[in-house]
Design a protein around this motif. Structure first.
Motif, PDB file in Angstrom:
ATOM      1  N   UNK A 423       0.806  -1.206   0.000  1.00 36.75           N
ATOM      2  CA  UNK A 423       0.000   0.000   0.000  1.00 36.75           C
ATOM      3  C   UNK A 423       0.842   1.259   0.000  1.00 36.75           C
ATOM      4  N   UNK A 424       0.242   2.344  -0.488  1.00 37.26           N
ATOM      5  CA  UNK A 424       0.840   3.678  -0.491  1.00 37.26           C
ATOM      6  C   UNK A 424      -0.093   4.630   0.236  1.00 37.26           C
ATOM      7  N   UNK A 425       0.494   5.519   1.031  1.00 38.57           N
ATOM      8  CA  UNK A 425      -0.319   6.485   1.769  1.00 38.57           C
ATOM      9  C   UNK A 425       0.417   7.810   1.893  1.00 38.57           C
ATOM     10  N   UNK A 426      -0.342   8.906   1.885  1.00 37.79           N
ATOM     11  CA  UNK A 426       0.247  10.224   2.129  1.00 37.79           C
ATOM     12  C   UNK A 426      -0.783  11.104   2.807  1.00 37.79           C
ATOM     13  N   UNK A 427      -0.308  12.154   3.450  1.00 38.34           N
ATOM     14  CA  UNK A 427      -1.182  13.112   4.130  1.00 38.34           C
ATOM     15  C   UNK A 427      -1.035  14.485   3.479  1.00 38.34           C
ATOM     16  N   UNK A 428      -1.406  15.529   4.212  1.00 39.74           N
ATOM     17  CA  UNK A 428      -1.339  16.908   3.711  1.00 39.74           C
ATOM     18  C   UNK A 428      -2.152  17.065   2.430  1.00 39.74           C
ATOM     19  N   UNK A 429      -3.399  16.626   2.483  1.00 41.29           N
ATOM     20  CA  UNK A 429      -4.240  16.636   1.290  1.00 41.29           C
ATOM     21  C   UNK A 429      -4.588  18.041   0.830  1.00 41.29           C
ATOM     22  N   UNK A 430      -4.655  18.994   1.761  1.00 34.30           N
ATOM     23  CA  UNK A 430      -5.006  20.362   1.362  1.00 34.30           C
ATOM     24  C   UNK A 430      -3.793  21.279   1.279  1.00 34.30           C
ATOM     25  N   UNK A 431      -2.582  20.691   1.377  1.00 32.01           N
ATOM     26  CA  UNK A 431      -1.335  21.462   1.258  1.00 32.01           C
ATOM     27  C   UNK A 431      -1.244  22.597   2.274  1.00 32.01           C
ATOM     28  N   UNK A 432      -1.776  22.374   3.470  1.00 29.87           N
ATOM     29  CA  UNK A 432      -1.720  23.381   4.510  1.00 29.87           C
ATOM     30  C   UNK A 432      -0.637  23.083   5.546  1.00 29.87           C
ATOM     31  N   UNK A 433      -0.082  21.877   5.544  1.00 30.71           N
ATOM     32  CA  UNK A 433       0.968  21.530   6.498  1.00 30.71           C
ATOM     33  C   UNK A 433       2.334  21.883   5.940  1.00 30.71           C
ATOM     34  N   UNK A 434       3.284  22.106   6.840  1.00 33.28           N
ATOM     35  CA  UNK A 434       4.644  22.430   6.403  1.00 33.28           C
ATOM     36  C   UNK A 434       5.416  21.195   5.980  1.00 33.28           C
ATOM     37  N   UNK A 435       4.909  19.993   6.343  1.00 32.08           N
ATOM     38  CA  UNK A 435       5.587  18.751   5.979  1.00 32.08           C
ATOM     39  C   UNK A 435       4.577  17.761   5.443  1.00 32.08           C
ATOM     40  N   UNK A 436       5.042  16.896   4.564  1.00 29.87           N
ATOM     41  CA  UNK A 436       4.199  15.847   3.999  1.00 29.87           C
ATOM     42  C   UNK A 436       4.839  14.492   4.273  1.00 29.87           C
ATOM     43  N   UNK A 437       4.038  13.550   4.740  1.00 29.70           N
ATOM     44  CA  UNK A 437       4.514  12.217   5.080  1.00 29.70           C
ATOM     45  C   UNK A 437       4.006  11.230   4.039  1.00 29.70           C
ATOM     46  N   UNK A 438       4.916  10.461   3.465  1.00 27.36           N
ATOM     47  CA  UNK A 438       4.568   9.416   2.500  1.00 27.36           C
ATOM     48  C   UNK A 438       4.973   8.062   3.081  1.00 27.36           C
ATOM     49  N   UNK A 439       4.115   7.079   2.958  1.00 29.73           N
ATOM     50  CA  UNK A 439       4.389   5.756   3.505  1.00 29.73           C
ATOM     51  C   UNK A 439       4.183   4.691   2.433  1.00 29.73           C
ATOM     52  N   UNK A 440       5.034   3.669   2.518  1.00 30.74           N
ATOM     53  CA  UNK A 440       4.909   2.507   1.648  1.00 30.74           C
ATOM     54  C   UNK A 440       4.989   1.262   2.518  1.00 30.74           C
ATOM     55  N   UNK A 441       4.090   0.333   2.289  1.00 34.14           N
ATOM     56  CA  UNK A 441       4.012  -0.881   3.091  1.00 34.14           C
ATOM     57  C   UNK A 441       3.976  -2.080   2.163  1.00 34.14           C
ATOM     58  N   UNK A 442       4.758  -3.084   2.508  1.00 28.26           N
ATOM     59  CA  UNK A 442       4.699  -4.358   1.796  1.00 28.26           C
ATOM     60  C   UNK A 442       4.852  -5.476   2.812  1.00 28.26           C
ATOM     61  N   UNK A 443       4.015  -6.492   2.711  1.00 26.93           N
ATOM     62  CA  UNK A 443       4.122  -7.646   3.590  1.00 26.93           C
ATOM     63  C   UNK A 443       3.732  -8.892   2.810  1.00 26.93           C
ATOM     64  N   UNK A 444       4.356  -9.992   3.157  1.00 27.50           N
ATOM     65  CA  UNK A 444       4.052 -11.271   2.530  1.00 27.50           C
ATOM     66  C   UNK A 444       4.174 -12.366   3.574  1.00 27.50           C
ATOM     67  N   UNK A 445       3.432 -13.443   3.381  1.00 21.58           N
ATOM     68  CA  UNK A 445       3.462 -14.542   4.333  1.00 21.58           C
ATOM     69  C   UNK A 445       3.259 -15.855   3.599  1.00 21.58           C
ATOM     70  N   UNK A 446       3.714 -16.933   4.249  1.00 22.42           N
ATOM     71  CA  UNK A 446       3.558 -18.272   3.700  1.00 22.42           C
ATOM     72  C   UNK A 446       3.217 -19.217   4.838  1.00 22.42           C
ATOM     73  N   UNK A 447       2.166 -19.989   4.661  1.00 16.17           N
ATOM     74  CA  UNK A 447       1.762 -21.011   5.618  1.00 16.17           C
ATOM     75  C   UNK A 447       1.936 -22.368   4.957  1.00 16.17           C
TER      76      UNK A 447
END
Length: 647
Positions: A423-447
Motif C-alpha cells: 500500500x501507499x499512503x500520504x497526508x497533507x491533502x489540502x497542502x496546509x501543512x509544512x511537511x508531507x509524510x509518504x508511507x509505503x508498506x509491503x508484507x508477505x506470508x507463507x503457511x
C-alpha cells in the motif's frame, strides 16, 4: 466561507491501517449495570482526532472560551421534541410497526406456540475478591477490591429473548473520580426486532456512528425473510461535568452534556445491499459553567450524513464502499453565518446552523474483490479529509489518502498458502501543512503444512516512511528537507506434533527480527526467540517447558532478557478440580552487564462443585532483585478468589 481545519501530526500507527487492519467496535448485548450517584465524565472520547491524543479544540485554532456573555446558539432552545420532529420519528415508528408484525410471521408463531414453554430463564451470579500487597515499590492498586456480577436471559414462548446483566463494584463507593463504573441496559429481541434501553451501543458505519456508548433508547430491525434493515437511536453521550479535582490532581476536564440521535435505513439482499445514514449530536452550552481559564472547552455540534453499499457482479467480483459528509461546528454559541458557497447548509431547518467555526469535510472508502478459482485478489482506496470528525466515533485518523492491494493464493491442495499486500499512503491533502509524510508498506506470508505433524509459518514485511519539509525559509536561502525511515521485520515459527493417542506433545520454535533505520544515521534492532516442548501425559497431566530470549539495541544501548519457563497442569476428581502452576526465571542485562533478576510464580485452582457452583482461586507473585548502584529487592503479590452460581 473559509474552512478551518487543524494541523494533524503524522500518525505512526497508520501503517497498520495501510496493511488492511480495521478496528471495528463490538456491541455487548444485554448489559444491565446499576448506575451510581456520582457525577459522570464524558462517555464520548471523540474529542481527539488523528493520533497522539490531540484534542480537537487545540488544533491550532483560536477557540473562544466559554463565557456567559457569549451569545447562545438558537439551536439550544429546540429541545428534544423538535429534534425528533425533524428526524421524522413518527414515519420510522409506523414503518417498524408495520414490518414487525406481518400476518405470515404471526401465523407461523401460532402454529408452534403450543410446543414452546411460556417462560424460561438461564444466567449466572458471581462474586470476586482481589487482594494485593507490594514491598519495596509503590502500590499499583488498592489492597482489597470486590465486585459482583449477574447475568440473566429471559425467554417467553421461545420467541422473545430479554438478556440482562448487572455489575456492582467497590469503585462506585470509594473511587474519587466521577466515572460511571456502574451502568444498566437491556436489549430484548423478538425475531428480527431488537430494542435497546439504557447504556447501549449501535453501529451504523465507520465514518458516521461507529458504536459510541450512549444512555437512551434504540431499535434495530433485521428480519430474516425481509430485506429491510432499519436502525435508530436517541440518547445522551456525555453528562455535564465541571472541572473535578482532588488533592491538587485533575481527574476530569469540563464536559458539556452531549445529546445525539440518528437513523440508518437500507436493504440487504444476497448480492446487493445499500443504506442511507444520518447522525446528529450537539452540546448544551448552558449545562456547565466553565470558570477556569486553563481549560479551553467549547460546546460543539455535528451533523453527519452517509451512504454505504455493496454488490456482486460477474459472479466473481464484489464492490463495496462508504461515503460520509460531516458538518462540524467547534463553538455553536457563535451566531449563524450565511454563505453562498454552501447555501443548502443554511436551509436545513433546526438540524444544523453553520457559523464561523464550522467545517465541512468528506470521508470515502471502497474495496474491490475478485474471487478466482482457488485465489482472491483485492484493491482498496480510502480518502479522509483533514479535520474530518464525527461525534459518533471515539477515534478516527484523518488527513490521509491511501491505496492498497492484496493477494491470497493457495497451492498444492492447500498445503501452501501464499499471501501478499502492499500500500501507499500520504497526508497533507489540502497542502496546509509544512511537511508531507509518504508511507509505503509491503508484507508477505507463507503457511506451509509440510505433513500432518509439521507446520511452518513465515512472514516478511517492509515499512518505509518519508517526511518531506515542503519549504524551509531563512534570511539567506529557501530549501527542502526530507527524512526517510525503513522498518523491516521477519518472523518464522515451526510446530511439530509428537506422540499419539493420550500421550501427545508439541515441539515448537519461533523467532522474530525487526530492524529500523533512517537517513540520519539512527537505527534500532529487536530480536526475540522462543523454543520449547509441551507434553500431555494421560488424561490428567500436562507439562510444558521453554526458553525465551529478547534483545533490543538502540542508540548504543543494549538490553537482553533471557531465561527458562516451566509449567505443569493437573486434574483431580474426574476433572472437577483443575490446577496449574508456572515458574519463570529471567535475567536482565544492560550493555552485557547483569542488572536484575526477575522471578514470577503463578498458581491457579478451579473447582466445579455440581452443575451450578464453581470456585476458583489464582495468585501471582513477583520478586525482582536489582544489581545497580542502589541495589534493592521488590516484591508484588496478587490473589483473586471467585465464586460463580449458574441458574
Amino acid at each position: 466561507m473559509t474552512e478551518r481545519r487543524p494541523n494533524i501530526a503524522p500518525c505512526q500507527d497508520v501503517l497498520q491501517i495501510v496493511a488492511g487492519c480495521v478496528f471495528t467496535p463490538t456491541r455487548r448485548k444485554g448489559m444491565l449495570v446499576w448506575e451510581g450517584t456520582s457525577r459522570d465524565i464524558a462517555e464520548d472520547t471523540s474529542d481527539y482526532i488523528g493520533c497522539g491524543d490531540t484534542p480537537k479544540n487545540v488544533g491550532g485554532e483560536d477557540t473562544p472560551k466559554n463565557t456567559k456573555d457569549t451569545p447562545q446558539n438558537p439551536m439550544v432552545g429546540n429541545g428534544v421534541g423538535q429534534n425528533i420532529r425533524f428526524l421524522g420519528w413518527p414515519l420510522v415508528a409506523v414503518l417498524l410497526l408495520t414490518l414487525a408484525f406481518p400476518p405470515t410471521l404471526l401465523a407461523q408463531d401460532l402454529e408452534t406456540l403450543g410446543e414452546q414453554k411460556l417462560f424460561a430463564y438461564n444466567g449466572s451470579l458471581s462474586a470476586t475478591q482481589t487482594f494485593y500487597h507490594a514491598e519495596g515499590m509503590p502500590s499499583r492498586r488498592d489492597p482489597y477490591f470486590w465486585q459482583l456480577n449477574a447475568n440473566l436471559n429471559l425467554t417467553f414462548l421461545g420467541i422473545i429473548n430479554v438478556p440482562l446483566s448487572a455489575t456492582l463494584s467497590q469503585q462506585n463507593k470509594t473511587f474519587a473520580q466521577p466515572q460511571p463504573f456502574n451502568r444498566f441496559g437491556i436489549s430484548p429481541t423478538y425475531k428480527g426486532l431488537t430494542v435497546h434501553l439504557g447504556h447501549r451501543t449501535i453501529n451504523f458505519s465507520d465514518y458516521t456512528f461507529a458504536g459510541n456508548l450512549f444512555f437512551g433508547a434504540g431499535v434495530e430491525y433485521k428480519p430474516e425473510n425481509n430485506p429491510v434493515r432499519v436502525s435508530a437511536m436517541y440518547g445522551r453521550f456525555a453528562k455535564p461535568v465541571a472541572k473535578f479535582s482532588q488533592f491538587g490532581q485533575v481527574y476530569a476536564e469540563p464536559t458539556y452534556r452531549r445529546i445525539g440521535f440518528g437513523t440508518k435505513v437500507g436493504f440487504e439482499l444476497e448480492k446487493q445491499r445499500a443504506a442511507v445514514m444520518f447522525f446528529r449530536a450537539y452540546d448544551d452550552p448552558n449545562s456547565i459553567d466553565v470558570v477556569d481559564s486553563s481549560f479551553v472547552v467549547t460546546p460543539e455540534e455535528n451533523l453527519v450524513v452517509g451512504l454505504e453499499g455493496g454488490f456482486k457482479f460477474f459472479d466473481r467480483f464484489s464492490l463495496e464502499g462508504e461515503y460520509a459528509y460531516s458538518l462540524f461546528t467547534r463553538d455553536r454559541r457563535i451566531p449563524e453565518l450565511f454563505t453562498n458557497d454552501y447555501s443548502f447548509i443554511n436551509n436545513l431547518g433546526g438540524l444544523y446552523k453553520p457559523n464561523g467555526s464550522s467545517a465541512f469535510t468528506n470521508a470515502l472508502k471502497s474495496r474491490l474483490t475478485y474471487q478466482g478459482d482457488g485465489f482472491q485478489a483485492n484493491l482498496s482506496y480510502r480518502r479522509v479529509d483533514p479535520g474530518y470528525t464525527t461525534h459518533g466515533s471515539s477515534f478516527l485518523n484523518n488527513d490521509l489518502e491511501d491505496i492498497t492491494a492484496g493477494l491470497s493464493l493457495p497451492l498444492f491442495n492447500n498445503r501452501l498458502t501464499l499471501s501478499a499486500s502492499s500500500g501507499l499512503q500520504h497526508n497533507n491533502l489540502d497542502n496546509q501543512n509544512s511537511a508531507q509524510v509518504n508511507r509505503y508498506v509491503f508484507s508477505s506470508s507463507a503457511a506451509i503444512s509440510a505433513t500432518e505433524k509439521l507446520n511452518i509459518n513465515l512472514n516478511v514485511s517492509n515499512y518505509s516512511t518519508s517526511t518531506q519539509q515542503l519549504l524551509l525559509q531563512t534570511d539567506i536561502l529557501s530549501d527542502t528537507l526530507e527524512f526517510f525511515q525503513v522498518t523491516r521485520s521477519a518472523m518464522a515459527s515451526v510446530n511439530y506434533q509428537t506422540g499419539k493417542e493420550t500421550n501427545t506433545g508439541t515441539l515448537f520454535v519461533s523467532g522474530n527480527l525487526q530492524d529500523a533505520t533512517d537517513n540520519q544515521g539512527n537505527g534500532s534492532l529487536f530480536k526475540s526467540g522462543n523454543a520449547g516442548y509441551s507434553f500431555k501425559i494421560g488424561e490428567y497431566w500436562s507439562t510444558n517447558t521453554s526458553f525465551t530470549i529478547n534483545q533490543s539495541e538502540s542508540a548504543g544501548i543494549s538490553n537482553l532478557t533471557l531465561g527458562p519457563v516451566f509449567g505443569v497442569n493437573r486434574s483431580f476428581m474426574d476433572n472437577k478440580v483443575r490446577s496449574s502452576l508456572s515458574l519463570s526465571l529471567l535475567n536482565s542485562y544492560l550493555n552485557k552487564s547483569k542488572n536484575s533478576h526477575i522471578d514470577n510464580v503463578r498458581w491457579s485452582v478451579n473447582w466445579t462443585a455440581g452443575k451450578r457452583h464453581t470456585v476458583s482461586f489464582n495468585t501471582f507473585y513477583l520478586l525482582k532483585n536489582t544489581y545497580e548502584e542502589a541495589a534493592k529487592a521488590t516484591q508484588e503479590w496478587r490473589g483473586t478468589l471467585n465464586y460463580a452460581f449458574r441458574l
